[in-house]
Enzyme design. Structure first.
Site, PDB file in Angstrom:
ATOM      1  CG  ASN A 109      -1.860   1.156   1.272  1.00 16.94           C
ATOM      2  OD1 ASN A 109      -2.406   1.535   0.223  1.00 16.94           O
ATOM      3  ND2 ASN A 109      -2.077   1.758   2.428  1.00 16.94           N
ATOM      4  CG  HIS A 111      -0.587   6.098   4.900  1.00 14.65           C
ATOM      5  ND1 HIS A 111      -1.966   6.084   5.002  1.00 14.65           N
ATOM      6  CD2 HIS A 111      -0.138   6.928   5.884  1.00 14.65           C
ATOM      7  CE1 HIS A 111      -2.323   6.862   6.014  1.00 14.65           C
ATOM      8  NE2 HIS A 111      -1.248   7.383   6.559  1.00 14.65           N
ATOM      9  CB  SER A 138       5.118   5.377   4.145  1.00 19.97           C
ATOM     10  OG  SER A 138       5.486   6.474   4.942  1.00 19.97           O
ATOM     11  CG  ASP A 147      -2.521   3.239   7.150  1.00 23.17           C
ATOM     12  OD1 ASP A 147      -2.609   2.643   6.062  1.00 23.17           O
ATOM     13  OD2 ASP A 147      -3.283   4.165   7.479  1.00 23.17           O
TER      14      ASP A 147
HETATM   15  C1  GRF Z   1      -2.853   8.765  -2.485  1.00 24.02           C
HETATM   16  O1  GRF Z   1      -2.581   9.964  -1.833  1.00 24.02           O
HETATM   17  C2  GRF Z   1      -2.407   7.592  -1.660  1.00 24.02           C
HETATM   18  O2  GRF Z   1      -1.308   7.871  -0.833  1.00 24.02           O
HETATM   19  C3  GRF Z   1      -3.609   7.314  -0.806  1.00 24.02           C
HETATM   20  O3  GRF Z   1      -4.702   7.568  -1.651  1.00 24.02           O
HETATM   21  C4  GRF Z   1      -4.330   8.500  -2.652  1.00 24.02           C
HETATM   22  C5  GRF Z   1      -4.664   7.891  -3.971  1.00 24.02           C
HETATM   23  O4  GRF Z   1      -4.577   8.805  -5.030  1.00 24.02           O
HETATM   24  N1  GRF Z   1      -3.570   5.979  -0.289  1.00 24.02           N
HETATM   25  P1  GRF Z   1      -4.727   8.316  -6.539  1.00 24.02           P
HETATM   26  O5  GRF Z   1      -6.112   7.672  -6.662  1.00 24.02           O
HETATM   27  O6  GRF Z   1      -3.641   7.365  -6.825  1.00 24.02           O
HETATM   28  O7  GRF Z   1      -4.634   9.559  -7.367  1.00 24.02           O
END
Ligand code: GRF
Length: 321
Positions: A109, A111, A138, A147
């Protein structure tokens, strides 16, 4: 070069991270390819982009389904597409524990914070409110606790005094788009990376009593006993003598055992050049789904076979308690 790893990307929103992964995967030599983009939101922006690029998509709205049932449908789609890894990119669903456990070590993932800071939502606003000089993103392994899995890589983004959460979030995304493809590439390749594999073997070998590392014929080796009179119980081989394998060589009990293992499990074992003649077997490390507990057991067995009696006796006594 190894076949690119097959990944399924799960999204809920715009999918810009998915797009960054997708275009990175199309560059020459990329170690991964996207076999599926799946979403719990039927009209997620990223699905359209994936379709335009000829990537298989799957949409399964979660409304009206239990968490387990929804996860099971997503999982089945990933499996049907042949995915070896699941990469979450803005997937706004908490996954059920069973699903996460089944994919342990194979689900990542991204984050938007410098974990362990700011798990959960509103990370940018919280970083600004705290007066932090930096925030960032991260990439981490997914575990049942939100997370909280091992952090694989991070990117830092400076916070300006006039920053709004939205403005900061946009800059963090620019960093995410650099970070995620690189972190995924490194992670899926590490099973073929001799440095990573050696580090794992080293950690296991040197955790055994009275061990040290010494080079032998240009390769790292591990010995038990004193520096002066110790004996080798493991040798690390990186594609030696024309072999394709990255392997650890350990002592078997007999030539019959060695030949039997090589014949029945040729994807796990091989008979190495030179060393094979004296009962050392090669345990292949650069193979999908390697079981490190199995490697640890072999190292321990090999250690026992050559360790001085004063050490094995101690160990036997400890085992009895
Ligand atoms: C990103 O900021 C990611 O860190 C978080 O969700 C957002 C996704 O954005 N988990 P996108 O859909 O990839 O534009």
């Amino acid at each position: 070069m190894a076949e690119p790893a097959k990944i399924a990307v799960f999204i809920s929103g715009t999918g810009t991270n998915m797009a960054a992964l997708l275009y990175a995967s199309r560059l020459e030599g990329a170690p991964f390819e996207i076999v599926l983009v799946a979403s719990n939101v039927a009209d997620a922006g990223g699905l359209e982009l994936a379709r335009i690029e000829g990537i298989a998509t799957f949409a399964h709205p979660h409304k009206g389904h239990s968490r387990e049932d929804h996860d099971a449908a997503m999982e089945q789609a990933a499996k049907d597409a042949g995915a070896q890894f699941i990469v979450l990119a803005g997937y706004m669903r908490i996954l059920s524990e069973g699903f996460v456990r089944r994919w342990e070590g194979r689900i990542l993932n991204i984050h938007p914070s410098l974990l362990p800071k700011y798990k959960g939502l509103d990370t940018h606003a919280r970083a600004i409110a705290a007066g932090d000089s930096h925030c960032g993103a991260s990439v981490h392994l997914v575990t049942p606790e939100l997370d909280s899995g091992e952090v694989l890589a991070q990117a830092k983004v400076a916070i300006a005094s006039e920053d709004t959460p939205e403005g900061l979030a946009a800059r963090v995304k620019l960093a995410e788009h650099q970070l995620y493809p690189r972190a995924v590439a490194e992670y899926v390749s590490r099973g073929n990376d001799p440095e990573y594999l050696l580090a794992r073997v080293r950690e296991l070998a040197l955790a055994l009593p009275e061990t040290h590392e010494r080079e032998s014929h240009g390769s790292p080796g591990f010995r038990v006993g004193t520096e002066k009179s110790g004996k080798f119980f493991a040798h690390f081989n990186d594609q030696h003598h024309g072999s394709q394998h990255i392997a650890v060589l350990v002592k078997t009990g007999s030539m019959d055992e060695l030949l039997g293992l090589v014949e029945t499990q040729p994807d796990v074992y091989f008979k190495p050049a030179y060393y094979g003649a004296s009962g050392w077997i090669g345990v292949i490390l650069n193979r999908p789904g390697i079981d490190w507990d199995h490697v640890a057991q072999w190292l321990e067995r090999s250690w026992c076979a050559v360790a001085p009696a004063r050490l094995t006796k101690l160990r036997d006594a400890a085992d009895r308690f």
